[in-house]
Design a protein around this motif. Sequence first.
Motif, PDB file in Angstrom:
ATOM      1  N   ASP A 190       0.831  -1.213   0.000  1.00  0.00           N
ATOM      2  CA  ASP A 190       0.000   0.000   0.000  1.00  0.00           C
ATOM      3  C   ASP A 190       0.856   1.250   0.000  1.00  0.00           C
ATOM      4  O   ASP A 190       0.509   2.263  -0.599  1.00  0.00           O
ATOM      5  CB  ASP A 190      -0.909   0.016   1.233  1.00  0.00           C
ATOM      6  CG  ASP A 190      -1.792  -1.206   1.321  1.00  0.00           C
ATOM      7  OD1 ASP A 190      -2.475  -1.511   0.330  1.00  0.00           O
ATOM      8  OD2 ASP A 190      -1.779  -1.879   2.370  1.00  0.00           O
ATOM      9  N   VAL A 191       1.987   1.183   0.719  1.00  0.00           N
ATOM     10  CA  VAL A 191       2.915   2.314   0.824  1.00  0.00           C
ATOM     11  C   VAL A 191       4.280   1.822   0.353  1.00  0.00           C
ATOM     12  O   VAL A 191       4.763   0.786   0.805  1.00  0.00           O
ATOM     13  CB  VAL A 191       3.004   2.839   2.271  1.00  0.00           C
ATOM     14  CG1 VAL A 191       3.968   4.028   2.345  1.00  0.00           C
ATOM     15  CG2 VAL A 191       1.628   3.220   2.797  1.00  0.00           C
ATOM     16  N   LEU A 192       4.895   2.581  -0.556  1.00  0.00           N
ATOM     17  CA  LEU A 192       6.173   2.190  -1.139  1.00  0.00           C
ATOM     18  C   LEU A 192       7.187   3.310  -0.970  1.00  0.00           C
ATOM     19  O   LEU A 192       6.946   4.442  -1.396  1.00  0.00           O
ATOM     20  CB  LEU A 192       6.001   1.870  -2.622  1.00  0.00           C
ATOM     21  CG  LEU A 192       7.276   1.533  -3.401  1.00  0.00           C
ATOM     22  CD1 LEU A 192       7.882   0.227  -2.894  1.00  0.00           C
ATOM     23  CD2 LEU A 192       6.986   1.446  -4.896  1.00  0.00           C
ATOM     24  N   MET A 193       8.338   3.004  -0.375  1.00  0.00           N
ATOM     25  CA  MET A 193       9.435   3.946  -0.231  1.00  0.00           C
ATOM     26  C   MET A 193      10.471   3.609  -1.293  1.00  0.00           C
ATOM     27  O   MET A 193      11.053   2.522  -1.288  1.00  0.00           O
ATOM     28  CB  MET A 193      10.021   3.836   1.173  1.00  0.00           C
ATOM     29  CG  MET A 193       8.988   4.119   2.257  1.00  0.00           C
ATOM     30  SD  MET A 193       9.517   3.574   3.886  1.00  0.00           S
ATOM     31  CE  MET A 193       8.083   4.039   4.871  1.00  0.00           C
ATOM     32  N   VAL A 194      10.721   4.544  -2.212  1.00  0.00           N
ATOM     33  CA  VAL A 194      11.476   4.234  -3.426  1.00  0.00           C
ATOM     34  C   VAL A 194      12.639   5.202  -3.631  1.00  0.00           C
ATOM     35  O   VAL A 194      12.469   6.418  -3.533  1.00  0.00           O
ATOM     36  CB  VAL A 194      10.530   4.244  -4.656  1.00  0.00           C
ATOM     37  CG1 VAL A 194       9.781   5.556  -4.775  1.00  0.00           C
ATOM     38  CG2 VAL A 194      11.287   3.942  -5.935  1.00  0.00           C
ATOM     39  N   PRO A 195      13.862   4.694  -3.906  1.00  0.00           N
ATOM     40  CA  PRO A 195      15.002   5.578  -4.179  1.00  0.00           C
ATOM     41  C   PRO A 195      14.873   6.245  -5.540  1.00  0.00           C
ATOM     42  O   PRO A 195      14.498   5.614  -6.530  1.00  0.00           O
ATOM     43  CB  PRO A 195      16.213   4.630  -4.144  1.00  0.00           C
ATOM     44  CG  PRO A 195      15.661   3.278  -4.437  1.00  0.00           C
ATOM     45  CD  PRO A 195      14.258   3.268  -3.904  1.00  0.00           C
ATOM     46  N   SER A 212       1.425   0.768  -5.884  1.00  0.00           N
ATOM     47  CA  SER A 212       1.074   1.122  -4.509  1.00  0.00           C
ATOM     48  C   SER A 212       0.179   2.351  -4.481  1.00  0.00           C
ATOM     49  O   SER A 212       0.231   3.200  -5.382  1.00  0.00           O
ATOM     50  CB  SER A 212       2.339   1.383  -3.694  1.00  0.00           C
ATOM     51  OG  SER A 212       3.195   0.255  -3.709  1.00  0.00           O
ATOM     52  N   ALA A 213      -0.625   2.453  -3.427  1.00  0.00           N
ATOM     53  CA  ALA A 213      -1.517   3.608  -3.296  1.00  0.00           C
ATOM     54  C   ALA A 213      -0.741   4.875  -2.957  1.00  0.00           C
ATOM     55  O   ALA A 213      -1.056   5.962  -3.445  1.00  0.00           O
ATOM     56  CB  ALA A 213      -2.570   3.334  -2.222  1.00  0.00           C
ATOM     57  N   LEU A 214       0.288   4.739  -2.120  1.00  0.00           N
ATOM     58  CA  LEU A 214       1.079   5.891  -1.690  1.00  0.00           C
ATOM     59  C   LEU A 214       2.547   5.596  -1.948  1.00  0.00           C
ATOM     60  O   LEU A 214       3.093   4.610  -1.444  1.00  0.00           O
ATOM     61  CB  LEU A 214       0.842   6.172  -0.205  1.00  0.00           C
ATOM     62  CG  LEU A 214       1.568   7.380   0.391  1.00  0.00           C
ATOM     63  CD1 LEU A 214       1.099   8.677  -0.280  1.00  0.00           C
ATOM     64  CD2 LEU A 214       1.352   7.459   1.905  1.00  0.00           C
ATOM     65  N   ILE A 215       3.201   6.450  -2.735  1.00  0.00           N
ATOM     66  CA  ILE A 215       4.610   6.274  -3.100  1.00  0.00           C
ATOM     67  C   ILE A 215       5.409   7.416  -2.486  1.00  0.00           C
ATOM     68  O   ILE A 215       5.103   8.594  -2.723  1.00  0.00           O
ATOM     69  CB  ILE A 215       4.791   6.250  -4.630  1.00  0.00           C
ATOM     70  CG1 ILE A 215       4.028   5.069  -5.230  1.00  0.00           C
ATOM     71  CG2 ILE A 215       6.257   6.171  -5.013  1.00  0.00           C
ATOM     72  CD1 ILE A 215       2.987   5.464  -6.233  1.00  0.00           C
ATOM     73  N   LEU A 216       6.417   7.074  -1.672  1.00  0.00           N
ATOM     74  CA  LEU A 216       7.229   8.066  -0.980  1.00  0.00           C
ATOM     75  C   LEU A 216       8.657   8.030  -1.528  1.00  0.00           C
ATOM     76  O   LEU A 216       9.419   7.102  -1.233  1.00  0.00           O
ATOM     77  CB  LEU A 216       7.245   7.785   0.524  1.00  0.00           C
ATOM     78  CG  LEU A 216       5.876   7.757   1.227  1.00  0.00           C
ATOM     79  CD1 LEU A 216       6.046   7.382   2.699  1.00  0.00           C
ATOM     80  CD2 LEU A 216       5.167   9.099   1.093  1.00  0.00           C
ATOM     81  N   PRO A 217       9.059   9.005  -2.342  1.00  0.00           N
ATOM     82  CA  PRO A 217      10.444   9.056  -2.830  1.00  0.00           C
ATOM     83  C   PRO A 217      11.436   9.257  -1.696  1.00  0.00           C
ATOM     84  O   PRO A 217      11.119   9.831  -0.652  1.00  0.00           O
ATOM     85  CB  PRO A 217      10.438  10.258  -3.780  1.00  0.00           C
ATOM     86  CG  PRO A 217       9.006  10.427  -4.180  1.00  0.00           C
ATOM     87  CD  PRO A 217       8.220  10.044  -2.953  1.00  0.00           C
ATOM     88  N   MET A 218      12.660   8.771  -1.914  1.00  0.00           N
ATOM     89  CA  MET A 218      13.749   8.922  -0.947  1.00  0.00           C
ATOM     90  C   MET A 218      15.062   8.837  -1.726  1.00  0.00           C
ATOM     91  O   MET A 218      15.068   8.675  -2.946  1.00  0.00           O
ATOM     92  CB  MET A 218      13.690   7.802   0.104  1.00  0.00           C
ATOM     93  CG  MET A 218      13.874   6.408  -0.498  1.00  0.00           C
ATOM     94  SD  MET A 218      13.936   5.106   0.744  1.00  0.00           S
ATOM     95  CE  MET A 218      14.293   3.677  -0.282  1.00  0.00           C
TER      96      MET A 218
END
Length: 262
Positions: free
Chosen positions: A183-188, A209-215
Motif C-alpha cells: 500500500d505504501v512504497l518507499m522508493v530511491p 502502490s496507493a502511496l509512493i514516498l520518494p527517498m
Amino acid sequence: MSTLIVSFANTQDATKPASQCQMIAQAPLRAVFAGLSGADTAQAHIEGTVKITYIGHSTFFIETPGGVRIATDFNGWYEPPSLPTVVTMNKAHSSHYTLSPDPDIAHVLHGWREDGGPAGHDLVVGDTYVRNVSTDIRGWGGAMEENGNSIFIFEVAGLCIGHLGHLHHELTDKQYAEIGRLDVLMVPVDGGLTMGPQSMSHVVERLRSALILPMHRRGPPIAQFLSMFDDGFDVSLSEVASVDVSVATLPQRPLILVLKGV
C-alpha cells in the motif's frame, strides 16, 4: 510488549506468521480477512493510524498505533525523534547501515548475511510484522553481488509498507510474489546510484502502490523521476516531513507524495 522472532533459515514455512500482503496481493486494497488471531497475525488489525516521517537519505521513522518505532536504512547519522524499537539496514554504502547502533535498540535487522546467503527476517513486535525479500547489489567494481540488499516490508494496522532499500535491479516475478501487495512504497530516486529513473519507474508501476514516498535523491531533480509517470499517478509536494496513513485514508489513485526534505 511481547515479541516473537522466527528465522526463515531454521524453521519450516508452517511456523511463519501469516502475511496479509501476500495473502491478498490480488484482492481489492481494502479487503479484510476475519478469523485470524494471536501473535502470528498482529498485522491483521486495521484500527489506527501509522505515522511516517522522512528523516534523511533513505531513513524513514515509522510509528505504529501500538507504539512500535521503526527506522529504515538506519545509519546513526540521522537522529529519529525517539529511540527506535526496530532498525533495518542495507550495506551498499555506509550511509545505509552502522555497525555500532545504540545497544538499547531492541531489534537490529541487517539486510544481508556475512556468508553471502539471503537474509531471513520474520519478526513480530507488538502490532507489527517485519519481513524481508532479498535482492542483489552492484559492487564497487560493477559486478553484481547476490543477496546484498533487502526490501523490508512492515505489515501493521491493515497496511503493507515496503522499503526498497538500495535496489540495483528490476525485480523478478518470484520477488514480486514474495513481496505481495504494498500500500505504501518507499522508493530511491537518485537516478543512477541505484537504478535509472526509467527502470525504477517500472518497479513502481508494477507494484502499483496507493502511496509512493520518494527517498535517496542524490543529484537529479525530483522532476526527472516524476516525469516517468503518466496521468494515472497523482503527484503532491508536501510542506511537512510526515504523513499519517491508515486503511481508510489511502488514496484512491496512486499518489507520489514528496515529503519535505527529499
